[in-house]
Design an enzyme around this catalytic site. Structure first.
Site, PDB file in Angstrom:
ATOM      1  N   TYR A  28       0.825  -1.205   0.000  1.00 51.70           N
ATOM      2  CA  TYR A  28       0.000   0.000   0.000  1.00 51.70           C
ATOM      3  C   TYR A  28       0.861   1.258   0.000  1.00 51.70           C
ATOM      4  O   TYR A  28       2.035   1.236   0.385  1.00 51.70           O
ATOM      5  CB  TYR A  28      -0.926   0.029   1.220  1.00 51.70           C
ATOM      6  CG  TYR A  28      -0.183   0.241   2.510  1.00 51.70           C
ATOM      7  CD1 TYR A  28       0.351  -0.847   3.199  1.00 51.70           C
ATOM      8  CD2 TYR A  28      -0.003   1.508   3.050  1.00 51.70           C
ATOM      9  CE1 TYR A  28       1.072  -0.668   4.378  1.00 51.70           C
ATOM     10  CE2 TYR A  28       0.709   1.693   4.220  1.00 51.70           C
ATOM     11  CZ  TYR A  28       1.234   0.599   4.885  1.00 51.70           C
ATOM     12  OH  TYR A  28       1.946   0.781   6.041  1.00 51.70           O
ATOM     13  N   PHE A  60       2.438   9.773   3.304  1.00 55.69           N
ATOM     14  CA  PHE A  60       2.802   9.652   4.710  1.00 55.69           C
ATOM     15  C   PHE A  60       3.230   8.242   5.080  1.00 55.69           C
ATOM     16  O   PHE A  60       3.782   8.019   6.142  1.00 55.69           O
ATOM     17  CB  PHE A  60       1.650  10.115   5.625  1.00 55.69           C
ATOM     18  CG  PHE A  60       0.391   9.328   5.461  1.00 55.69           C
ATOM     19  CD1 PHE A  60      -0.642   9.799   4.659  1.00 55.69           C
ATOM     20  CD2 PHE A  60       0.227   8.103   6.092  1.00 55.69           C
ATOM     21  CE1 PHE A  60      -1.809   9.074   4.504  1.00 55.69           C
ATOM     22  CE2 PHE A  60      -0.940   7.376   5.938  1.00 55.69           C
ATOM     23  CZ  PHE A  60      -1.965   7.850   5.145  1.00 55.69           C
ATOM     24  N   ASP A  61       2.955   7.287   4.218  1.00 55.35           N
ATOM     25  CA  ASP A  61       3.298   5.922   4.596  1.00 55.35           C
ATOM     26  C   ASP A  61       3.270   5.027   3.371  1.00 55.35           C
ATOM     27  O   ASP A  61       2.413   5.177   2.507  1.00 55.35           O
ATOM     28  CB  ASP A  61       2.289   5.413   5.641  1.00 55.35           C
ATOM     29  CG  ASP A  61       2.691   4.062   6.215  1.00 55.35           C
ATOM     30  OD1 ASP A  61       1.827   3.410   6.827  1.00 55.35           O
ATOM     31  OD2 ASP A  61       3.855   3.650   6.059  1.00 55.35           O
ATOM     32  N   ILE A  70      -7.679   1.016  10.748  1.00 58.06           N
ATOM     33  CA  ILE A  70      -8.721   2.038  10.678  1.00 58.06           C
ATOM     34  C   ILE A  70      -9.915   1.479   9.912  1.00 58.06           C
ATOM     35  O   ILE A  70      -9.771   0.633   9.023  1.00 58.06           O
ATOM     36  CB  ILE A  70      -8.213   3.338  10.026  1.00 58.06           C
ATOM     37  CG1 ILE A  70      -7.544   3.052   8.679  1.00 58.06           C
ATOM     38  CG2 ILE A  70      -7.269   4.062  10.968  1.00 58.06           C
ATOM     39  CD1 ILE A  70      -7.047   4.304   7.971  1.00 58.06           C
TER      40      ILE A  70
END
Lengths: 221, 602
Positions: A132, A142-143, A169
């Site tokens: 991902y 961000f990741d 999440i």
């Protein structure tokens, strides 16, 4: 059926101003079952009850009593004082509490970039493996768990976890359940199903951030 | 033996052995070589020893017996100012290249053990490089030797005093930080090798659930894992790391970061480690091994490094839900808060706070309380709040206690407050909980906030618990003061706030019971206590007047030892203070009754 109390007052008498509330209350307290009194808020010091109860309510209660026949002695002896069950945290309330809250539409949007096999969909509790990349609306990444070179990709493993159990999440849990093995999708998640008002303090995710993930589901077990 | 004699003996035995094949050296040959050689070095004749050692004809001898010279060599090297330094260094380097690795290893490891911190630190600094060279020569058989080395070094490091302040870390007087840096450098090539091994057998996906994807356990990885786990415990769990804005360059923080990176390199997933308490690992035969392999304290230390110090945060996935992280961390927090060691308690508090802050207020549901740690952690927190000697930790504990309450939704708050009221057994904490209950009732009474927990049917059982005296009229009012005052405050609040005609909280129908079970006994208690203390005051003043030998009115013992008696003046002061307290209680009681009467007659 013996010993059933009889009506002392007619409706007209009840409505009359000559009949004080106290008398009605006393009658009901003397003759009604404890649970009846509880439900109609007629327990306790007559003076106090008289303060809180309106005449109309008392008339209704009086009539209810004779309709339902919930007199003293018709119900098993109950505990007068409700014990505080201190340690039993799992005690559920007796009445049905919350109405089902309508949460509105799902707070994520998925567009398929590459189709999966359309057969292997993960179920709750299955272990899934994903590559991902996550970015903010302005494009900041961000990741990601995808390494920069293909060679390094051999060394790294996809992110693996049990889906549908609230470990990630909500947007991820919900989106992955709609994907099939091999599928790559772009998933946009509203903050409510991501990190909400708090964001992730000390990281790149600010409060109320909508997150955009590109996810490839590589394995389903 | 004199130096001259020693040199002679050395030359002799070397000459003798030159002619022999090396398996024909006798024990006596070994002994003579060792003793003579050591004496020569000790006496400062290292130049001659060097030439003997370098001589081509002597290489078999050196290979066989040379390692015995290590002790005095290292002594010289540790002294640093010795003029023989260059020669000894040269001898050492040659030995490292020539002798058998296993024997060198033993010789070097022996020289690590010391008692005084300075020598420990210097030995580590000196020996890690040679040790590394030797281990790299062992090839595929190095794993257990590496493990032994790492274990020995960490045992020595454990003897060094720890820095407690930022300045102490900067000064590094006892060289702990330098040792950590040395260790990082030492371990680097082995980690790299392990990473390559992982790469080669990385066919299977090892997942967050931690199921071993490979069949054969890689020994090197196992030893490195042991090292990382041990380091996480000591020194890392004992020291306080400084963040970059406090201390830009921190050897300890670097050390911690390298440990985390090493874990990744040997194939351990940080999420899997940190979330381990919640993940059901497959019961591998001999599952106790899991506890040994991943010691709980080390994992707690790891969680703290990840979530409080954000080390290697850019490689930790940002997809996990805050509630899941909280649930998992509660296990670590429980472990840390159940110790008396203040360093662990502090880390437990920090981890708790960081985990709570990510969660939205009023969001944690009641069923979360079915998880055991959600109840044991607050109880440990109460112990910290009431018993920890360090004031800062007590204060912080209280702040976090309130934070944890704020995160629960209404039903969960209700259950939690009720539970804690029952199990805290501390008047101050109970008072604090009762204040929270009051705030919740106040909140519920505001338009739009109505709920079934802090009004109506459910509130009454809670109130009954609040408005109770543990020992009836005989309750020690001074001991329970905090609780009693908060209860009275709550009662006064309810009477003022809740209209008789509305009775949203049920207080008006409950009042007669409260009078019976709480107010009346309290009145009696106040009167009794007041009478008692007034009598004591009178007696004490009499005693003082008559200057009769003081008989203690009160005696206080702490930990079994009685404290010295108070002076008369102090006693009198204490008694006055007590009487003042009773007046205070009574005044609130009176006020409550006034208000109740006024409202009832309205």
């Amino acid at each position: 059926m013996a010993d059933e109390p009889t009506r002392e007052w007619s409706d007209d008498q009840l409505k009359s101003d000559d009949l004080p509330k106290k008398d009605i209350i006393k009658f009901i307290q003397d003759n009604a079952a404890h649970s009846f009194l509880n439900e109609h808020k007629l327990l306790g010091n007559i003076k106090n009850v008289a303060k809180t109860a309106k005449k109309e309510q008392l008339i209704i209660a009086y009539n209810q009593l004779f309709l339902s026949k919930r007199f003293k002695g018709t119900e098993p002896v109950e505990e007068v004082t409700e014990k505080v069950k201190a340690v039993k945290i799992d005690e559920k309330p007796k009445e049905v509490k919350t109405e089902v809250v309508d949460e509105g539409p799902p707070k994520f949007f998925k567009s398929v970039l590459k189709k999966g096999d359309k057969e292997n969909f993960p179920k709750k509790g299955d272990t899934v493996g994903c590559w991902y990349t996550g970015s903010l609306e302005d494009g900041t990444v961000f990741d990601t768990n995808i390494p920069t070179t293909a060679r390094k990709k051999k060394q790294t493993k996809p992110l693996s976890f049990k889906v549908g159990l609230g470990r990630v999440i909500r947007g991820w849990d919900e989106a992955l359940l709609t994907m099939s093995k091999g599928e790559t999708a772009r998933v946009e998640i509203e903050p409510e199903w991501a990190y909400g008002r708090k964001g992730l303090p000390d990281s790149k995710i600010p409060p109320n951030a909508k997150l955009i993930f590109e996810v490839e589901l590589v394995s389903v077990d | 033996m004199t130096a001259g004699m020693a040199l002679e003996q050395l030359s002799d035995v070397v000459q003798k052995c030159q002619a022999l094949p090396d398996d024909n050296y006798t024990t006596e040959d070994h002994d003579v070589f060792t003793i003579a050689g050591r004496t020569c070095i000790e006496e400062g004749h290292s130049a001659q020893v060097l030439s003997i050692v370098l001589d081509e004809k002597n290489q078999d001898i050196v290979r066989s017996m040379g390692w015995n010279l290590l002790p005095p060599l290292i002594q010289v090297l540790l002294k640093k100012e010795d003029k023989n330094l260059p020669q000894c260094l040269a001898i050492l380097n040659h030995l490292l290249q020539t002798c058998r690795p296993k024997e060198l290893l033993i010789g070097l490891l022996e020289q690590l053990e010391h008692d005084d911190p300075n020598t420990i630190a210097e030995s580590i600094h000196l020996l890690l490089n040679p040790l590394q060279k030797v281990l790299l020569c062992l090839g595929s058989r190095k794993a257990s030797s590496l493990g032994m080395t790492l274990s020995s070094v960490l045992d020595q490091v454990a003897k060094l005093p720890l820095p407690h302040t930022k300045e102490q870390e900067e000064d590094d007087v006892f060289l702990l930080c330098r040792c950590c840096t040395d260790l990082t450098d030492f371990v680097r090539p082995f980690v790299h090798e392990a990473r390559l091994n992982t790469l080669n057998c990385n066919e299977n996906t090892e997942n967050m659930e931690g199921e071993p994807g490979k069949g054969k356990e890689d020994e090197l990885q196992t030893e490195l894992l042991k090292f990382c786990m041990k380091s996480l415990n000591h020194p890392l769990l004992e020291v306080q790391l400084r963040d970059p804005d406090t201390l830009a360059v921190s050897p300890l923080r670097n050390f911690a970061t390298e440990i985390l990176k090493s874990l990744g390199a040997i194939g351990e997933s940080l999420p899997a480690l940190v979330f381990q308490p919640l993940l059901k690992r497959k019961q591998v035969p001999g599952f106790l091994e899991e506890e040994v392999r991943y010691p709980k304290e080390s994992l707690a230390s790891l969680a703290h490094l990840v979530f409080v110090h954000h080390l290697t945060a850019d490689t930790f996935p940002s997809v996990f839900s805050p509630v899941f992280i909280l649930r998992s961390n509660m296990e670590h927090i429980n472990l840390l808060l159940s110790k008396t060691d203040e360093s662990r308690i502090q880390k437990g508090l920090e981890l708790y706070e960081k985990s709570l802050v990510r969660v939205e207020n009023n969001s944690l549901p009641a069923d979360l309380l079915e998880i055991k740690t959600l109840l044991t952690v607050p109880q440990n927190l109460v112990k910290v709040m009431t018993m920890c000697p360090q004031h800062d930790l007590r204060t912080r504990g209280l702040k976090i206690f309130q934070l944890s309450i704020d995160k629960f939704d209404t039903e969960a708050k209700y259950n939690f407050l009720q539970y804690m009221l029952n199990v805290s057994h501390h008047s101050g904490v109970e008072g604090y909980i009762i204040k929270n209950i009051k705030n919740q009732i106040d909140h519920a009474l505001q338009p739009g906030n109505s709920n079934i927990w802090f009004e109506g049917v459910h509130l009454l059982p809670l109130l009954r618990k609040v408005f109770s005296l543990p020992d009836g009229p005989e309750t020690d009012l001074l001991q329970y003061l905090d609780r009693i005052m908060e209860s009275l405050n709550l009662l006064r609040y309810l009477i003022i706030r809740d209209k008789v005609t509305e009775n949203q909280t049920g207080i008006w129908t409950e009042l007669y019971k409260i009078e019976d079970k709480f107010i009346k006994p309290l009145r009696v208690g106040v009167n009794m206590s007041r009478a008692h203390y007034e009598r004591e005051l009178h007696n004490t003043m009499e005693i003082k007047k008559n200057k009769v030998k003081e008989n203690s009115v009160l005696s206080v013992s702490v930990g079994g030892e009685e404290l010295p008696n108070m002076t008369s003046e102090s006693q009198i002061e204490a008694l006055h203070s007590a009487l003042h307290t009773f007046d205070m209680i009574e005044s609130v009681l009176v006020r409550v009754e006034e208000l109740a009467e006024v409202k009832e007659t309205l």
